[in-house]
Design a protein around this motif. Structure first.
Motif, short mmCIF file in Angstrom:
data_model
loop_
_atom_site.label_atom_id
_atom_site.label_comp_id
_atom_site.label_asym_id
_atom_site.label_seq_id
_atom_site.Cartn_x
_atom_site.Cartn_y
_atom_site.Cartn_z
N GLU A 1 0.84 -1.19 0.00
CA GLU A 1 0.00 0.00 0.00
C GLU A 1 0.88 1.25 0.00
N PRO A 2 0.36 2.36 -0.52
CA PRO A 2 1.15 3.59 -0.52
C PRO A 2 1.59 3.95 0.89
N PRO A 3 2.78 4.43 1.05
CA PRO A 3 3.72 4.96 0.07
C PRO A 3 4.69 3.90 -0.47
N PHE A 4 4.39 2.61 -0.36
CA PHE A 4 5.18 1.51 -0.93
C PHE A 4 6.64 1.55 -0.46
N LEU A 5 6.84 1.65 0.83
CA LEU A 5 8.19 1.68 1.40
C LEU A 5 8.90 0.35 1.20
N GLU A 6 10.22 0.41 1.05
CA GLU A 6 11.02 -0.80 0.89
C GLU A 6 11.85 -1.03 2.14
N SER A 7 12.12 -2.31 2.42
CA SER A 7 12.92 -2.69 3.57
C SER A 7 13.61 -4.01 3.27
N VAL A 8 14.49 -4.42 4.16
CA VAL A 8 15.13 -5.72 4.03
C VAL A 8 14.98 -6.45 5.36
N VAL A 9 14.82 -7.76 5.27
CA VAL A 9 14.79 -8.60 6.46
C VAL A 9 15.92 -9.62 6.32
N THR A 10 16.76 -9.69 7.35
CA THR A 10 17.92 -10.59 7.34
C THR A 10 17.74 -11.63 8.43
N PHE A 11 18.02 -12.88 8.08
CA PHE A 11 17.97 -13.99 9.02
C PHE A 11 19.39 -14.49 9.24
N ARG A 12 19.82 -14.53 10.50
CA ARG A 12 21.15 -15.05 10.83
C ARG A 12 20.98 -16.24 11.77
N ILE A 13 21.64 -17.33 11.43
CA ILE A 13 21.54 -18.55 12.23
C ILE A 13 22.92 -18.87 12.79
N ASP A 14 22.97 -19.17 14.08
CA ASP A 14 24.21 -19.56 14.75
C ASP A 14 23.93 -20.80 15.59
#
Length: 118
Positions: free
Chosen positions: A67-80
């Motif tokens: 939906e507007p304003p159509f923001l972008e993001s990143v999701v990072t998964f780290r496994i230890d």
């Protein structure tokens, strides 16, 4: 103010989870599309393929609001691997859109309010 148009820094959301399962099992859960689809649907992703992959350790997906304003993001998964034989999972969600931090004011908002001296 220095006149620099740099973006406002917004802290990422970081979640840490501990599991009794080995890291290989968690890796399978976040890399197999059918399993991942239950908690991170393709509809939320800008691209169903991960943008960064470090096999067995880290994975990053690009996301875009529907939906507007159509923001972008990143999701990072780290496994230890944990010392007890299980594993830990860190989920890091960061906003990457250039509009983040900018105050969006509608044209008809009559803002900012102004006061007149008497």
């Amino acid at each position: 103010m220095s006149g620099d148009d740099s973006e406002a820094a917004i802290d990422p959301l970081v979640f840490a989870f501990q599991f009794d399962e080995p890291p290989e099992k968690l890796w399978r859960a976040i890399t197999t599309p059918g399993l991942r689809e239950h908690w991170l649907p393709d509809a939320e992703l800008a691209d169903p393929e991960p943008s960064i992959v470090t096999p067995g350790e880290a994975l990053r997906y690009r996301m875009r609001d529907s939906e507007p304003p159509f923001l972008e993001s990143v999701v990072t998964f780290r496994i230890d691997a944990s010392e007890a034989g299980g594993s830990s999972l860190h989920v890091i969600h960061e906003l990457t859109d250039r509009h983040v931090g900018l105050e969006l004011i509608p044209a008809n908002s009559n803002a900012p309010p102004l006061m007149r001296a008497a």
